[in-house]
Design a protein around this motif. Structure first.
Motif, short mmCIF file in Angstrom:
data_model
loop_
_atom_site.label_atom_id
_atom_site.label_comp_id
_atom_site.label_asym_id
_atom_site.label_seq_id
_atom_site.Cartn_x
_atom_site.Cartn_y
_atom_site.Cartn_z
N CYS A 48 0.85 -1.19 0.00
CA CYS A 48 0.00 0.00 0.00
C CYS A 48 0.89 1.25 0.00
O CYS A 48 1.78 1.38 0.86
N TYR A 49 0.66 2.14 -0.96
CA TYR A 49 1.51 3.31 -1.14
C TYR A 49 0.76 4.58 -0.75
O TYR A 49 -0.44 4.72 -0.98
N TRP A 50 1.50 5.50 -0.14
CA TRP A 50 0.97 6.78 0.30
C TRP A 50 1.60 7.90 -0.52
O TRP A 50 2.68 7.74 -1.11
N PRO A 51 0.96 9.07 -0.55
CA PRO A 51 1.55 10.20 -1.27
C PRO A 51 2.87 10.63 -0.62
O PRO A 51 2.97 10.74 0.61
N GLY A 52 3.87 10.84 -1.46
CA GLY A 52 5.16 11.30 -0.97
C GLY A 52 5.35 12.79 -1.22
O GLY A 52 4.44 13.49 -1.69
N GLU A 53 6.54 13.28 -0.94
CA GLU A 53 6.82 14.71 -1.13
C GLU A 53 6.73 15.10 -2.60
O GLU A 53 6.47 16.26 -2.92
N SER A 54 6.92 14.13 -3.49
CA SER A 54 6.85 14.42 -4.92
C SER A 54 5.42 14.63 -5.40
O SER A 54 5.19 15.12 -6.50
N GLY A 55 4.45 14.21 -4.56
CA GLY A 55 3.06 14.29 -4.98
C GLY A 55 2.54 13.00 -5.58
O GLY A 55 1.34 12.85 -5.81
N PHE A 56 3.46 12.06 -5.82
CA PHE A 56 3.08 10.75 -6.33
C PHE A 56 2.98 9.75 -5.18
O PHE A 56 3.47 9.99 -4.08
N PHE A 57 2.35 8.60 -5.46
CA PHE A 57 2.24 7.55 -4.46
C PHE A 57 3.53 6.72 -4.47
O PHE A 57 3.58 5.62 -5.01
N ASP A 58 4.57 7.29 -3.86
CA ASP A 58 5.87 6.63 -3.88
C ASP A 58 6.41 6.35 -2.47
O ASP A 58 7.57 5.98 -2.31
N THR A 59 5.56 6.49 -1.45
CA THR A 59 5.95 6.16 -0.09
C THR A 59 5.27 4.86 0.32
O THR A 59 4.04 4.73 0.21
N VAL A 60 6.06 3.90 0.75
CA VAL A 60 5.51 2.60 1.13
C VAL A 60 4.89 2.69 2.51
O VAL A 60 5.58 2.88 3.51
N GLY A 61 3.55 2.57 2.57
CA GLY A 61 2.86 2.57 3.85
C GLY A 61 2.79 1.21 4.48
O GLY A 61 2.78 1.05 5.71
N PHE A 62 2.74 0.18 3.63
CA PHE A 62 2.72 -1.20 4.11
C PHE A 62 3.26 -2.10 3.03
O PHE A 62 2.96 -1.92 1.84
N ALA A 63 4.03 -3.11 3.44
CA ALA A 63 4.52 -4.14 2.52
C ALA A 63 4.48 -5.47 3.24
O ALA A 63 5.11 -5.64 4.29
N GLY A 64 3.74 -6.39 2.71
CA GLY A 64 3.64 -7.71 3.33
C GLY A 64 2.97 -8.66 2.36
O GLY A 64 3.05 -8.49 1.13
N SER A 65 2.29 -9.68 2.88
CA SER A 65 1.57 -10.61 2.02
C SER A 65 0.50 -11.33 2.84
O SER A 65 0.55 -11.35 4.07
N VAL A 66 -0.47 -11.89 2.14
CA VAL A 66 -1.53 -12.69 2.75
C VAL A 66 -1.54 -14.06 2.09
O VAL A 66 -0.98 -14.24 1.01
N GLY A 67 -2.19 -15.01 2.74
CA GLY A 67 -2.22 -16.36 2.21
C GLY A 67 -3.62 -16.76 1.78
O GLY A 67 -4.61 -16.33 2.36
N VAL A 68 -3.69 -17.57 0.73
CA VAL A 68 -4.94 -18.17 0.28
C VAL A 68 -4.69 -19.65 0.01
O VAL A 68 -3.78 -20.00 -0.73
N ALA A 69 -5.50 -20.49 0.65
CA ALA A 69 -5.46 -21.93 0.39
C ALA A 69 -6.81 -22.34 -0.16
O ALA A 69 -7.84 -21.75 0.22
N PHE A 70 -6.84 -23.32 -1.04
CA PHE A 70 -8.11 -23.69 -1.65
C PHE A 70 -8.20 -25.18 -1.93
O PHE A 70 -7.20 -25.89 -2.00
N ALA A 71 -9.44 -25.62 -2.08
CA ALA A 71 -9.74 -26.97 -2.56
C ALA A 71 -10.89 -26.85 -3.54
O ALA A 71 -11.70 -25.92 -3.46
#
Length: 272
Positions: A48-71
């Motif tokens: 998830c990216y947030w607005p940075g000083e440049s005005g673009f969404f270039d600041t990382v607000g969150f970096a991770g992952s989620v899992g999905v298992a299926f049958a």
């Protein structure tokens, strides 16, 4: 069909606890295996990216992952996972928010429903596709572990999605076929160990390994795939192949992944 187990593992308390997920990798059509190398647990990047000083969404607000298992239907599940992967990897927020695990699960469910409905719209009533899934990980917003389970209802053409309550330490989520038999095997394995010990917490994992290795069920096979939450991520694991017998390479979905290319190599953790 397949077999998947997801459970809360507290072997590392008081420091932390994790969700473990294990599955076989065989996909079958009736009694005939189509492949023995199909992933049924996925780690989906969430950025998830947030607005940075440049005005673009270039600041990382969150970096991770989620899992999905299926049958169930491989086509439906794989399509939904592939569809949301680039979307979850490029979230933005003008208010510098991060998503909740529930919000991500419901967003994934919307895509899963689309593929479920479109696939069954062109199939005969007695050949309708079904799918079960478990969406799990650590909530980006609250930091709490959580899981959401869904199962399709062919008669109503709906897929529900409900939070899983790990109220009892014995709770194991079962997806796929032979649920009662496999649940009993887990109970028998846990009965061999002191409650709360490391092997007791890990019991579903060796049970799945034995089921796959011994080919106890014709619709469960291939190899064993493991994924574990690690901080804000869900990490899939390789397995050492033929440990102790000469060179032990690392295997993922039954394939040797210990191959260097461009001075790089796969760095997934491994657990036998």
């Amino acid at each position: 069909m397949t077999a998947v187990m997801i459970w809360l593992n507290k072997e590392s308390l008081p420091h932390f606890e994790d969700i473990w997920a294990v599955a076989d990798t065989q996909v079958s059509k009736g009694e005939n295996p189509l492949t023995k190398q199909a992933p049924k647990i996925f780690s989906i990047p969430v950025n998830c990216y947030w607005p940075g000083e440049s005005g673009f969404f270039d600041t990382v607000g969150f970096a991770g992952s989620v899992g999905v298992a299926f049958a169930g239907s491989t086509l439906i599940a794989h399509s939904a996972v592939l569809a949301v992967t680039p979307l979850f990897a490029n979230l933005i927020s003008t208010s510098k928010a991060v998503p909740t695990l529930e919000g991500l699960a419901l967003y994934f469910l919307d895509f899963l429903k689309q593929y479920f409905l479109s696939t069954n719209a062109i199939t005969m009533p007695n050949d309708r596709a079904t799918v079960e899934f478990c969406f799990f990980g650590r909530c980006p917003r609250s930091g709490e572990l959580g899981a959401f389970r869904g199962i399709s209802d062919v008669s109503s053409a709906e897929i529900g999605c409900d939070p899983v309550q790990f109220d009892e330490q014995e709770t194991v989520i079962h997806l796929g076929s032979h649920k009662a038999e496999i649940a009993q095997m887990v109970n028998d394995e846990r009965a061999r160990h002191p409650i709360g010990s490391l092997p007791w917490w890990r019991s579903p994992y060796p049970v799945m390994r034995r089921i796959v290795a011994a080919e106890l069920f014709s619709d469960i096979g291939g190899t064993t795939l493991l994924a574990i939450t690690s901080g804000s991520r869900v990490q899939t694991y390789t397995r050492p192949w033929v440990p102790g017998a000469g060179h032990a390479h690392f295997s993922y979905l039954g394939t040797n992944v210990e191959v260097e290319f461009d001075d790089c190599r796969v760095g997934l953790p491994s657990l036998y």
